[in-house]
Scaffold this motif. Structure first.
Motif, PDB file in Angstrom:
ATOM      1  N   HIS A  92       0.871  -1.065  -0.036  1.00  0.00           N
ATOM      2  CA  HIS A  92       0.238  -0.019  -0.533  1.00  0.00           C
ATOM      3  C   HIS A  92       0.983   1.283  -0.190  1.00  0.00           C
ATOM      4  CE1 HIS A  92      -2.963  -3.006   1.302  1.00  0.00           C
ATOM      5  NE2 HIS A  92      -3.608  -1.980   1.298  1.00  0.00           N
ATOM      6  N   GLU A 176      -4.475   0.376  -1.949  1.00  0.00           N
ATOM      7  CA  GLU A 176      -3.288  -1.079  -2.903  1.00  0.00           C
ATOM      8  C   GLU A 176      -3.208  -0.798  -3.969  1.00  0.00           C
ATOM      9  OE1 GLU A 176      -5.354  -3.790  -1.429  1.00  0.00           O
ATOM     10  OE2 GLU A 176      -3.624  -5.262  -2.219  1.00  0.00           O
ATOM     11  N   THR A 177      -1.462  -0.932  -3.960  1.00  0.00           N
ATOM     12  CA  THR A 177      -0.851  -1.296  -4.908  1.00  0.00           C
ATOM     13  C   THR A 177      -0.421  -2.502  -5.258  1.00  0.00           C
ATOM     14  OG1 THR A 177       1.031  -0.697  -4.179  1.00  0.00           O
ATOM     15  CG2 THR A 177       0.055   0.967  -4.704  1.00  0.00           C
ATOM     16  N   GLY A 178      -0.963  -3.115  -4.469  1.00  0.00           N
ATOM     17  CA  GLY A 178       0.182  -4.315  -4.694  1.00  0.00           C
ATOM     18  C   GLY A 178       1.663  -4.124  -4.767  1.00  0.00           C
ATOM     19  N   PRO A 179       3.209  -4.701  -4.272  1.00  0.00           N
ATOM     20  CA  PRO A 179       4.169  -5.074  -4.059  1.00  0.00           C
ATOM     21  C   PRO A 179       4.449  -4.001  -5.187  1.00  0.00           C
ATOM     22  CG  PRO A 179       3.356  -7.470  -4.304  1.00  0.00           C
ATOM     23  CD  PRO A 179       2.351  -6.060  -4.188  1.00  0.00           C
ATOM     24  N   LEU A 180       5.437  -3.720  -5.493  1.00  0.00           N
ATOM     25  CA  LEU A 180       6.144  -3.406  -6.479  1.00  0.00           C
ATOM     26  C   LEU A 180       7.214  -4.769  -7.231  1.00  0.00           C
ATOM     27  CD1 LEU A 180       7.970   0.253  -5.023  1.00  0.00           C
ATOM     28  CD2 LEU A 180       5.991  -0.297  -6.366  1.00  0.00           C
ATOM     29  N   THR A 181       7.377  -3.995  -8.630  1.00  0.00           N
ATOM     30  CA  THR A 181       7.971  -5.359  -9.573  1.00  0.00           C
ATOM     31  C   THR A 181       8.961  -4.399  -9.731  1.00  0.00           C
ATOM     32  OG1 THR A 181       5.848  -6.640 -10.033  1.00  0.00           O
ATOM     33  CG2 THR A 181       7.921  -6.560 -11.247  1.00  0.00           C
ATOM     34  N   LEU A 182      10.456  -5.378  -9.800  1.00  0.00           N
ATOM     35  CA  LEU A 182      11.338  -4.213  -9.746  1.00  0.00           C
ATOM     36  C   LEU A 182      12.235  -5.553 -10.538  1.00  0.00           C
ATOM     37  CD1 LEU A 182      12.695  -2.514  -6.428  1.00  0.00           C
ATOM     38  CD2 LEU A 182      11.707  -1.341  -8.586  1.00  0.00           C
TER      39      LEU A 182
ATOM     40  N   ILE C  17       9.300  -0.599 -12.169  1.00  0.00           N
ATOM     41  CA  ILE C  17       7.865  -0.789 -13.090  1.00  0.00           C
ATOM     42  C   ILE C  17       6.407  -1.794 -12.073  1.00  0.00           C
ATOM     43  CG2 ILE C  17       7.004  -3.142 -14.551  1.00  0.00           C
ATOM     44  CD1 ILE C  17      10.719  -3.509 -15.294  1.00  0.00           C
ATOM     45  N   PHE C  18       5.979  -0.082 -11.648  1.00  0.00           N
ATOM     46  CA  PHE C  18       4.686  -0.594 -10.782  1.00  0.00           C
ATOM     47  C   PHE C  18       3.902  -1.572 -11.409  1.00  0.00           C
ATOM     48  CE2 PHE C  18       7.612   3.090  -9.684  1.00  0.00           C
ATOM     49  CZ  PHE C  18       7.684   3.387  -8.333  1.00  0.00           C
ATOM     50  N   ILE C  19       3.576  -2.319 -10.870  1.00  0.00           N
ATOM     51  CA  ILE C  19       2.382  -3.135 -11.477  1.00  0.00           C
ATOM     52  C   ILE C  19       1.603  -3.106 -10.134  1.00  0.00           C
ATOM     53  CG2 ILE C  19       1.846  -5.144 -12.137  1.00  0.00           C
ATOM     54  CD1 ILE C  19       4.207  -5.578 -13.717  1.00  0.00           C
ATOM     55  N   LEU C  20       0.470  -3.176 -10.954  1.00  0.00           N
ATOM     56  CA  LEU C  20      -0.918  -2.521  -9.551  1.00  0.00           C
ATOM     57  C   LEU C  20      -1.841  -4.339 -10.018  1.00  0.00           C
ATOM     58  CD1 LEU C  20      -2.278   0.241 -10.007  1.00  0.00           C
ATOM     59  CD2 LEU C  20      -2.382   0.126  -8.410  1.00  0.00           C
ATOM     60  N   ARG C  21      -1.310  -5.093  -8.409  1.00  0.00           N
ATOM     61  CA  ARG C  21      -2.817  -5.941  -8.573  1.00  0.00           C
ATOM     62  C   ARG C  21      -2.972  -6.183  -8.073  1.00  0.00           C
ATOM     63  NH1 ARG C  21       1.955 -10.674  -7.007  1.00  0.00           N
ATOM     64  NH2 ARG C  21       0.475 -10.710  -5.410  1.00  0.00           N
ATOM     65  N   ALA C  24      -4.176  -8.988  -5.956  1.00  0.00           N
ATOM     66  CA  ALA C  24      -3.724  -9.390  -4.088  1.00  0.00           C
ATOM     67  C   ALA C  24      -4.564  -8.724  -3.109  1.00  0.00           C
ATOM     68  CB  ALA C  24      -2.267  -7.817  -3.833  1.00  0.00           C
ATOM     69  N   LYS C  25      -4.257  -9.470  -2.092  1.00  0.00           N
ATOM     70  CA  LYS C  25      -5.387  -9.683  -1.240  1.00  0.00           C
ATOM     71  C   LYS C  25      -4.912  -8.638  -0.243  1.00  0.00           C
ATOM     72  CE  LYS C  25      -5.694 -14.259  -0.065  1.00  0.00           C
ATOM     73  NZ  LYS C  25      -5.466 -15.449   0.671  1.00  0.00           N
ATOM     74  N   SER C  26      -6.009  -7.381   0.838  1.00  0.00           N
ATOM     75  CA  SER C  26      -5.740  -6.328   1.741  1.00  0.00           C
ATOM     76  C   SER C  26      -4.709  -7.436   3.262  1.00  0.00           C
ATOM     77  CB  SER C  26      -7.070  -6.260   1.670  1.00  0.00           C
ATOM     78  OG  SER C  26      -6.943  -5.162   3.331  1.00  0.00           O
ATOM     79  N   ALA C  27      -3.944  -6.858   3.504  1.00  0.00           N
ATOM     80  CA  ALA C  27      -3.054  -6.770   4.356  1.00  0.00           C
ATOM     81  C   ALA C  27      -4.140  -7.294   5.949  1.00  0.00           C
ATOM     82  CB  ALA C  27      -2.269  -5.960   4.876  1.00  0.00           C
TER      83      ALA C  27
END
Lengths: 921, 175, 212
Positions: A92, A176-182, C17-21, C24-27
């Motif tokens: 997030h 919420e963005t999800g984890p960053l992909t690097l 690279i930002f990828i919106l998942r 993904a479950k809310s924490a």
């Protein structure tokens, strides 16, 4: 590309920060170094034991975590305390800290965030690239990433804030963005195709062709390993084409060949050194001097990094001098080699000018922020000729979880990759490895350095092959073992002794292995007995290893030693004292380790990165007699004995040859023209008495007094560099040319000051050696017998045996102790230790011992753990690094023993009691 | 806040006011500067922070300090690693630890030393038969975690210290 | 070699690279566990006295089989700890009196009250239930029979149990267990009321098929 070390140093100089200047001591408080110089003149010590024995058994102030401002002369008396606030969320957007709510509980004096890094122009050293603090408005790159540093003037306020932050949620998050992909941290392929016979040159190897990386990625970020039909990356295409041929052969069905294809997963673990990271920093704005007390495995690097960090800072926050002092370390295991913690200690001092500030992890924070061992996912394939039992080909694919920052990930990937073939000599090899970024806690250096993971997978596969062939496990290994001169995966041979046959012989005849069938049959009702065996070859050294040593003898024959190596339990101080005493007879009563500024007289300079420099650059550098490829290296990669003691030993040898020996000749009344005057090599020390056949034995005390009176050499400071072989140089000492394995020297005559000597010639190991990867390895084999209770799955190791070779063991008791400790750490890794990835893992800040289990005494065969050290191959075989290899074979040996007992092969770690119970049921 | 008084290594400390949630470990390390007692986990798991408590009835036991408040030690007599040697003269157990190369980094040593010392003193009052010795040492030391040594040399050192004076610690002199 | 590799990786480049998942479950989406106790009155619809009494016990068993109770009523000599019921670390044993062994007494760590800086629970009488009172691994009917048996309940009468469960302060710790430990369901008073109702209705035990 990135900043190199050269830039660090140039910046340090260009920005006017001078490093490592000693402090002027104040009389009533003993100086920091007097705590760290052991055993210390006048200390009563038992006859045997480590030089740090008395200090550690009496609770003396020794470790970085022991010091407060009031313990240090010249510092203000009060200590303030800093706290790193880390994020448990990396999916997030981080919005900020609820400072208002926190301040009702405990108000910080200083708040440091990402904005301050920009404001004052803090520069992150390339090795640690990434935001030191997560900027508000962005998703944290990894779990445990610091978001802020809080500094509290008083301990009680700090302590209340620490508890509040530990137990309550003060971080605000948004969308919420999800984890960053690097991008991944590195992807490499090691392919070797041997010639038709062992004497033929290789058809293809990394040493011949250079190291290759795939140039293309899938959209997921995974490397594309197949050679693509494009012009770009032709070097990769060539190697990969050979690799794919090996894969195709492995996949082809051949009834005469046994081919096994297995997956294996290993877990993330914590080094779990007992002393959590801690440091102290004080910036005095009046003198513009930053003083620090740190405990790391890489003091020189830490000092350089601090200089880089602050090198371009705004004038009010840029020190003129950094005096970095380094303490004994409460365990390292790799986890304190290049730790980012150092940077935060420096910042803590700078952001509260005038106040000494302590930054210290508690254990929750250490789990959340300390570097971890890489979790590996592996696929391993091996084909064996059924008739001969010879391995015909090997392929492996490794995926490493590197966590949030790069740190040593690419390096661990390659060392794990090139170590994936253990002790075996295999003609066709293809290994790919990729270290990935994830949102997990950063993984870095840890004992075994990738090979623990890959050799566990390898030895488990070998064990299964032996079952399927079938063939005795020792016999199979004997048929395929690398021997002296045999080539490893990168396409060259080890340049040190290779004693696979001896280790296998020892394992074979040991009662644990020899009596395995009888013991299995003798299992008590309700129990199963199993026996396992495994062997490992682990490289030591990094290919740019440095040694700095200074030895002095006073007129009373008392010896003092200074070294840049770090004492983290490995016994380096004791090894130094022992190795020096071999040349000068006495055991030093002053040994000071982890020093960066005791060798200034050598005036060393460097101009590039020793790993990547060209031969031309090295040749050009070598023209300056003060130039060396690298000045100081971390105490890691098991180099303590081999490298850490080398310069001091060479210095001691010079003191003997040009100080004590000529003084002894005078005492004996032997003229320089007498042939005996040239026979210094035939004299030897018995305790502190010099013995020469046919002459009166002479006490060191008398010789030293004479050497001082005659103004002979009584002190020497030396630097040495190894790129898989030592640099060599010649120096004119007392009118004589002396050539030896060092590249810089200063000597002291009588009671005078040290004088630097120009070298008259020098040879540095060629830069081509950088392609080798590894040239030094030592071996260890382990046999274990386990007893498993059927009803509960409870496993007890009833007997164990480890046999290792390490050249000359400088302090045999320390070697045995490290072997026992390695065994215990291996048991923990195999059976107990486990950190889940991501949100449930240590990055959430809620992990501690209790939940994280390491081996305790009752988990080990304390009375049935036998360690055998093979004697050196010759009396002059140098010491070999052994601290890592001893923890490796125990892991696959346990898996082998568990299979032998219950008939189930586990393909992941750790193997818990519950898993064993379930497998039996 | 609680006002505490205690006797540490034979010296009186206090009266001092401490927060009720201040750990004994922080009291020793931060307030008194006695850092021989280590901080390892803060959760009562590694026991590197253990000190010896001397009870009024003449018995002694080790006590972790990281999970117990300083206020809880009010009025108690304790010993820490700094208090074992007298005038630079090491105890038998300290010597045995050094001679056996028991520790490496040494960070867990204070806990092991205190635990071993309490065991010696307990055996002196209530000797054991020889065949129970190994298990008694094993039980005593098992709560203490060490990451460097594999524990073997700690056990050997405690055993050697006891067997050096079997009449003092063992029934029938260990026969 | 260790240093040089981070140079080589420059090949890959440093691009974020930002990828919106979206998946993904809310924490923070963990459902709250049901952590309440029904009152004796809420069982009024059950008319069969046996079944009613057994129902009181079944409700009470939410407490008895809760980790706060079972962790220290273990089947072996070692307590368990935490919501995950892992073996107590450091490994400790009941010893001859249930208060630990010579070298590891319960009271050396467990003081007279919870101590939150160390996240350590406490009570003046901290100790293990005797072996004969072990509940770990037992079914609710088994625990029910056991708790009625003076040989296996600490020589208590049924009436004693009302106070033991409803008022004993060590038992009461289960409802104030400190940070990171989920309290036992309901309140101690509610649990006591259930015991009282169960005892007064004849202390019937549920049938074996009921879940633990």
């Amino acid at each position: 590309m990135k900043a190199t070390r050269r830039e660090f140093v140039q910046w340090a100089v260009a920005s006017g920060i001078s490093l490592g200047v000693s402090r002027i001591g104040v009389a009533e408080i003993p100086g920091f170094l007097s705590h760290e110089t052991l055993p210390g003149r006048g200390t009563k010590t038992p006859k045997t034991g480590r030089v740090d024995g008395v200090a550690k058994a009496t609770g003396a102030k020794l470790y970085a975590s022991d010091f407060r401002a009031s313990d240090l002369p010249g510092w203000p008396p009060e200590t303030s305390h800093a706290l790193l606030v880390r994020t448990p969320n990396a999916t997030h957007i981080y919005l900020g800290l609820d400072l208002e709510r926190l301040s009702k509980i405990a108000r910080p004096s200083v708040l440091v965030t990402s904005e301050d890094m920009k404001r004052v122009n803090i520069r992150v050293p390339e090795f640690y690239a990434g935001d030191l603090f997560c900027p508000a408005g962005t998703t944290p790159v990894y779990l445990g990433q610091p978001v802020a540093m809080l500094i509290f003037e008083k301990f009680d306020v700090f302590d209340q804030a620490r508890l509040a932050l530990r137990d309550g949620n003060f971080l605000k998050f948004g969308k919420e963005t999800g984890p960053l992909t690097l991008p991944n941290y590195g992807a490499f392929r090691f392919t070797r195709v041997a010639g038709a016979t062992p004497s033929d040159p290789d058809v293809y190897s990394p040493v011949q062709a250079g190291w290759i990386s795939p140039g293309f990625l899938e959209s997921s970020g995974r490397p594309i390993w197949k050679p693509l039909p494009v012009a770009k990356g032709s070097e990769y295409v060539k190697g990969a084409t050979y690799g794919e041929e090996i894969r195709a052969k492995l996949a082809s069905k051949d009834p005469d060949v046994l081919m096994l294809d297995r997956k294996f997963e290993t877990q993330s673990v914590d080094p779990m050194f007992l002393e959590p990271e801690a440091g102290l920093a004080w910036y005095d704005p009046a003198s513009k001097k930053l003083e620090t007390v740190l405990g790391v495995q890489s003091p020189f690097e830490a000092t350089e990094s601090l200089a880089h960090l602050l090198g371009e800072a705004i004038p009010t926050l840029k020190p003129k001098i950094i005096d970095a002092q380094f303490a004994y370390v409460g365990g390292g295991f790799g986890g304190r080699d290049h730790t980012p913690f150092t940077l935060y200690v420096g910042l803590a001092g700078m952001f509260f000018p005038g106040h000494p500030v302590r930054l210290a992890h508690d254990r929750f924070q250490q789990f959340q922020g300390g570097v971890k061992r890489h979790a590996f996912k592996m696929r391993t394939q091996m084909s064996v000729d059924r008739a001969t039992g010879k391995i015909t080909a090997f392929a492996a694919d490794h995926v490493l979880d590197g966590g949030g920052l790069m740190n040593y990930s690419p390096s661990v990937a390659t060392v794990g990759g090139t170590g994936a073939l253990g002790i075996y000599d295999v003609p066709r090899v293809d290994v790919t490895t990729v270290a990935e970024h994830t949102r997990g806690v950063t993984a870095g250096s840890m004992r075994g350095y990738g090979t623990l993971q890959t050799m566990t997978a390898l030895e488990s596969l070998v064990d299964e092959i032996c079952t399927l062939l079938p063939m005795d496990q020792v016999e199979f290994r004997r048929r395929n073992a690398l021997r002296l001169g045999g080539k490893i995966m990168t396409g060259h041979a080890y340049s040190v002794s290779v004693r696979t046959s001896e280790i296998l012989d020892k394992l074979e005849v040991h009662p644990i292995w020899a009596n395995r069938a009888e013991e299995k049959a003798r299992a008590k009702p309700g129990f199963l007995i199993g026996t396992g065996v495994a062997i490992a070859a682990k490289d030591y050294g990094t290919g740019a290893d440095c040694s700095l040593g200074r030895v002095e003898i006073d007129a009373d024959g008392r010896i003092s030693i200074h070294s840049d190596a770090v004492e983290m339990g490995n016994g380096i101080g004791t090894a130094l004292a022992n190795r020096v005493s071999y040349h000068v007879g006495g055991i030093a009563d002053e040994v000071t380790v982890a020093q960066v500024d005791a060798f200034d007289v050598l005036e060393l300079v460097k101009t590039g990165d020793p790993f990547t420099m060209s031969q031309d650059a090295q040749d050009a550098g070598a023209k300056n007699t003060r130039w060396v490829p690298e000045i100081s290296s971390a105490t890691s990669a098991s180099i303590g004995a081999h490298v850490g003691t080398h310069a001091a030993a060479q210095a001691a040898r010079i003191i003997f040859r040009f100080g004590l020996w000529p003084a002894a000749l005078v005492l004996w009344g032997i003229a320089p023209s007498d042939p005996r005057a040239k026979q210094s090599e035939e004299a030897y020390w018995q305790g502190d008495t010099l013995v020469m056949t046919g002459l009166d034995p002479l006490p060191l005390k008398n010789i030293a007094a004479k050497a001082h009176r005659l103004n002979l050499v009584t002190g020497a400071t030396a630097h040495a560099f190894s790129r898989w072989s030592w640099s060599q140089a010649s120096f004119l000492i007392s009118g004589e040319t002396w050539s030896t394995d060092i590249d810089a020297l200063a000597v002291r005559y009588g009671g005078s000051k040290f004088t630097r000597l120009d070298r008259s010639s020098v040879t540095f190991p060629p830069t081509d050696f950088n392609r080798i990867g590894v040239a030094f390895a030592s071996l260890c084999g382990t046999g274990v017998r386990v007893e498993i209770e059927k009803a509960t799955g409870k496993l007890q190791i009833v007997k164990a045996y480890s046999v290792l070779e390490c050249g000359k063991a400088l302090v045999p008791e320390v070697v045995v102790g490290q072997s026992q400790g390695g065994f215990a750490m291996g048991v923990g890794y195999a059976l107990f230790e486990n950190l889940p990835p991501f949100e449930d893992g240590p990055g959430n800040g809620q992990w501690n011992l209790g939940q994280y289990l390491i081996a305790r005494g009752s988990d080990l065969p304390l009375h049935d753990l036998e360690i055998e050290i093979l004697p050196p191959v010759s009396s002059n075989e140098p010491p070999k690094g052994m601290a890592e290899v001893v923890m490796i074979p125990v892991v696959p040996a346990l898996l082998s023993a568990i299979y032998d007992a219950i008939g189930h092969r586990f393909q992941s770690l750790p193997v818990t009691q519950q898993m064993i119970k379930d497998a039996i049921a | 806040m609680t006002t505490v008084n205690m006797m540490i290594n034979g010296q009186a400390y206090g009266p001092m006011d401490v927060r009720d949630d201040l750990t004994m470990n922080d009291f020793l390390r931060e307030c008194l500067g006695m850092t021989g007692t280590k901080f390892g986990c803060g959760a009562g798991q590694c026991l590197s922070c253990s000190v010896i408590v001397d009870n009024p009835d003449g018995t002694s036991h080790t006590n972790p300090t990281c999970i117990v408040s300083a206020a809880n030690f009010n009025g108690k007599k304790i010993r820490t690693i700094e208090g074992h040697a007298k005038n630079g003269e090491l105890t038998i157990l300290q010597k045995s630890f050094i001679e056996h190369f028991s520790f490496q980094c040494g960070y867990c040593t204070p806990g092991f030393l205190n635990e071993g010392q309490v065991l010696l003193e307990r055996l002196e009052k209530k000797p054991l038969v020889r065949e129970d010795l190994e298990s008694a040492i094993g039980e005593a030391l098992d709560g203490h975690l060490c990451r460097c040594t594999g524990y073997v040399k700690y056990h050997e050192a405690v055993k050697a210290a006891i067997l050096k004076e079997p009449k003092r610690y063992l029934k029938d002199g260990g026969r | 070699m260790k240093n040089r590799l981070w140079i080589l990786t420059g090949i890959i480049g440093i691009v974020l690279i930002f990828i919106l998942r979206a998946e993904a479950k809310s924490a923070s989406a963990k459902p709250l566990l049901e952590n309440t106790l029904a009152s004796p009155e809420s069982f009024a619809s059950i008319k069969d006295p046996q079944k009613l009494s057994a129902a009181y016990f079944t409700e009470l068993s939410k407490v008895l089989t809760n980790q706060r109770c079972v962790n220290c009523h273990p089947s072996g000599d070692t307590p368990r700890q935490g919501d995950t019921r892992r073996l107590h670390q450091p490994l400790v044993y009941r010893g001859v009196d249930g208060f630990g062994t010579n070298s590891m007494r319960c009271s050396t760590c467990h003081q007279s009250a919870n101590f939150e800086p160390g996240r350590i629970p406490g009570h003046p009488g901290w100790h293990l239930a005797p072996s004969e009172m072990a509940w770990e691994g037992k079914t609710v009917p088994e625990i029910c029979e056991q708790i009625k048996d003076p040989q296996r309940n600490g020589n208590r009468t049924l009436h004693d149990l009302i106070d033991h469960i409803g008022k004993d302060t060590l038992v009461g710790w289960a409802w104030q267990p400190g940070y990171g430990r989920t309290p036992a369901p309901g309140t101690q008073a509610q649990a006591g009321a259930l015991v009282e109702a169960w005892v007064n209705s004849g202390a019937a035990c549920p049938q074996q098929q009921s879940s633990r």
